[in-house]
Design an enzyme around this catalytic site. Structure first.
Site, PDB file in Angstrom:
ATOM      1  N   ASP A   1      70.618 109.832   2.148  1.00 18.85           N
ATOM      2  CA  ASP A   1      70.802 108.441   1.736  1.00 18.85           C
ATOM      3  C   ASP A   1      71.574 107.660   2.791  1.00 18.85           C
ATOM      4  O   ASP A   1      72.737 107.960   3.077  1.00 18.85           O
ATOM      5  CB  ASP A   1      71.538 108.376   0.398  1.00 18.85           C
TER       6      ASP A   1
ATOM      7  N   ASP B   1      71.895 114.110   6.900  1.00 24.23           N
ATOM      8  CA  ASP B   1      72.173 113.491   5.612  1.00 24.23           C
ATOM      9  C   ASP B   1      70.903 112.750   5.195  1.00 24.23           C
ATOM     10  O   ASP B   1      70.002 112.541   6.018  1.00 24.23           O
ATOM     11  CB  ASP B   1      73.350 112.529   5.753  1.00 24.23           C
TER      12      ASP B   1
END
Length: 240
Positions: A12, A10
């Protein structure tokens, strides 16, 4: 037993701790440019993070907190305008070096490459945000280190739906049982698990109290005390 062949990150909150002092700041700047008195505090933005996707977040805020607001040009055009302005400011923040990778991230990525693991991205953020973060933090060539960059606007449903991880797996050409996801949120974990991926969670200030049931491991950081290494991940992967 399947062998670990790829890591899928991922972005953020996982690669960079960029929500509070990156995206939030950029949204507030976009609101100010449009002459709005909207301001997302640190605490309010934390609550809004439960809504996955930037455009979706703006829509939710309008509907729940600004029900009397009539956007010029219509809702869709207004949200698009906010997002374009916000993205410009966010990219400027990245370019200035004000948003850095989280501790241990650069080391782990380089170690994974050195040991022959492939790399992927699965994020609700836009591809240009991802590529700028990589180039500024790891060098111009680093975008090419990733065989998959799957972003939220490329799939029908954002996290916690599994779509973006499934797209990353498709881009990698690997089955889920040969890959490991690294996430920071409960929604991200659900997305990865529903795509069939074993997952390690690295928490941050916004996500530390969330439910991470089903994760192989939950750590505060990839690189402070007891750093997460490829060997450590492989042991967890085999044990899980």
């Amino acid at each position: 037993m399947p062998q670990l062949k790829a890591l899928i990150f991922d972005v953020d909150g996982t690669l960079a701790d960029n929500e509070r002092d990156g995206h939030r700041v950029a949204y507030n700047a976009a609101f100010a440019e449009l002459g709005l008195d909207w301001h997302w505090s640190v605490a309010e933005y934390g609550r809004l993070l439960d809504v996955m996707g930037g455009k979706e977040r703006v829509r939710h805020y309008m509907e729940s907190e600004q029900p009397g607001f009539s956007p010029p040009g219509g809702v869709e055009a207004f949200i698009g305008n906010v997002y374009v302005r916000k993205t410009r400011v966010y990219l400027e923040l990245l370019e200035s070096g004000r948003i850095a990778l989280r501790p241990g991230v650069a080391r782990l990525i380089k170690e994974a490459r050195a040991q022959g693991l492939r790399l992927g991205i699965a994020t609700t953020s836009g591809p240009q945000n991802v590529e700028k973060l990589l180039r500024v933090s790891l060098g111009e060539e680093s975008v090419g280190w990733f065989d998959a960059i799957a972003a939220g606007d490329m799939v029908p449903r954002k996290k916690p739906a599994p779509d973006v991880f499934e797209l990353a797996l498709e881009q990698l050409g690997l089955p889920a049982d040969e890959c490991l996801a690294l996430e920071d949120t409960e929604h991200g974990l659900r997305s990865a698990l529903d795509a069939g991926l074993k997952t390690v969670v690295t928490t941050n200030d916004y996500t530390v109290g969330q439910d991470f049931s089903g994760a192989l491991a939950v750590v505060e950081s990839l690189g402070t005390s007891g750093p997460v290494t490829v060997e450590w991940l492989e042991r967890r992967f085999r044990a899980g």
